[in-house]
Design a protein around this motif. Sequence first.
Motif, PDB file in Angstrom:
ATOM      1  N   ASN A 159       0.824  -1.215   0.000  1.00 38.12           N
ATOM      2  CA  ASN A 159       0.000   0.000   0.000  1.00 38.12           C
ATOM      3  C   ASN A 159       0.860   1.267   0.000  1.00 38.12           C
ATOM      4  O   ASN A 159       0.544   2.239  -0.690  1.00 38.12           O
ATOM      5  CB  ASN A 159      -0.958  -0.012   1.190  1.00 38.12           C
ATOM      6  N   ILE A 160       1.943   1.251   0.759  1.00 40.09           N
ATOM      7  CA  ILE A 160       2.854   2.399   0.770  1.00 40.09           C
ATOM      8  C   ILE A 160       3.431   2.603  -0.631  1.00 40.09           C
ATOM      9  O   ILE A 160       3.460   3.724  -1.150  1.00 40.09           O
ATOM     10  CB  ILE A 160       3.972   2.210   1.812  1.00 40.09           C
ATOM     11  N   ALA A 161       3.874   1.516  -1.259  1.00 36.33           N
ATOM     12  CA  ALA A 161       4.445   1.604  -2.607  1.00 36.33           C
ATOM     13  C   ALA A 161       3.424   2.173  -3.591  1.00 36.33           C
ATOM     14  O   ALA A 161       3.765   3.026  -4.423  1.00 36.33           O
ATOM     15  CB  ALA A 161       4.926   0.233  -3.067  1.00 36.33           C
ATOM     16  N   SER A 162       2.178   1.720  -3.501  1.00 34.89           N
ATOM     17  CA  SER A 162       1.163   2.209  -4.453  1.00 34.89           C
ATOM     18  C   SER A 162       0.868   3.692  -4.236  1.00 34.89           C
ATOM     19  O   SER A 162       0.617   4.425  -5.200  1.00 34.89           O
ATOM     20  CB  SER A 162      -0.116   1.374  -4.371  1.00 34.89           C
ATOM     21  N   LEU A 163       0.925   4.150  -2.996  1.00 32.11           N
ATOM     22  CA  LEU A 163       0.709   5.577  -2.733  1.00 32.11           C
ATOM     23  C   LEU A 163       1.884   6.419  -3.231  1.00 32.11           C
ATOM     24  O   LEU A 163       1.676   7.487  -3.817  1.00 32.11           O
ATOM     25  CB  LEU A 163       0.456   5.812  -1.245  1.00 32.11           C
ATOM     26  N   ILE A 164       3.107   5.945  -3.034  1.00 32.50           N
ATOM     27  CA  ILE A 164       4.260   6.678  -3.574  1.00 32.50           C
ATOM     28  C   ILE A 164       4.122   6.778  -5.089  1.00 32.50           C
ATOM     29  O   ILE A 164       4.301   7.853  -5.676  1.00 32.50           O
ATOM     30  CB  ILE A 164       5.593   6.005  -3.183  1.00 32.50           C
ATOM     31  N   ASP A 165       3.794   5.665  -5.735  1.00 35.01           N
ATOM     32  CA  ASP A 165       3.623   5.672  -7.195  1.00 35.01           C
ATOM     33  C   ASP A 165       2.558   6.668  -7.626  1.00 35.01           C
ATOM     34  O   ASP A 165       2.758   7.450  -8.556  1.00 35.01           O
ATOM     35  CB  ASP A 165       3.256   4.273  -7.703  1.00 35.01           C
TER      36      ASP A 165
END
Length: 193
Positions: free
Chosen positions: A35-41
């Motif tokens: 989820n963190i990765a998808s928000l950064i993206d």
Amino acid sequence: MEIAENAALVVVDVQKGFEEEGFWGARNNPGADDNIASLIDAWQETGRPVVFVRHDSRKPQSPLRPGYAGNGFKEYVERRRGKGVGAELLVTKSVNSAFYGEPDLDAWLKGAGVAQFVVVGIQTNMCVETTARMGGNLGYEVIVPLDATHTFDLEGPFGWRRSAQELAEATAVSLHGGGFAKVVTTRELVDRP
């Protein structure tokens, strides 16, 4: 819920040292990293500002101490740093709040005209919660996607022990119910038209 065009994403302490289960104990929310990765993206793709916060622990045995491999960001975060088209900032700190780091996060946000930020990372009930509370006190509109955070079981006074999930839920209730932040899901932020 409206997300401002210049809303910042504050990524708190997503560091390798938190993978050391022997030091921290049991954690909750195994999906937090995705989820963190998808928000950064999502933030980088839309040109919104991203703040990466690193905890430089002063405790000599901490897996987050400078000079130790655990102080570095997790690989998926490190791969994303410097990849966005929007503004980016690295804040280092040795306490819970990203607002007591270097450089001055409040000054940077205000200088960029940012009035709203989303905070994600580790630990839910420690640095994420403290940063969200201070942000609310400073007048920012703060959003916390709870499923983009995680924490660890913890023992407190009187032999009280709480699981990581109980602590995360208590943080959500305190932040949302106390008016410090709006607690949401990652999907509410990523799946927007």
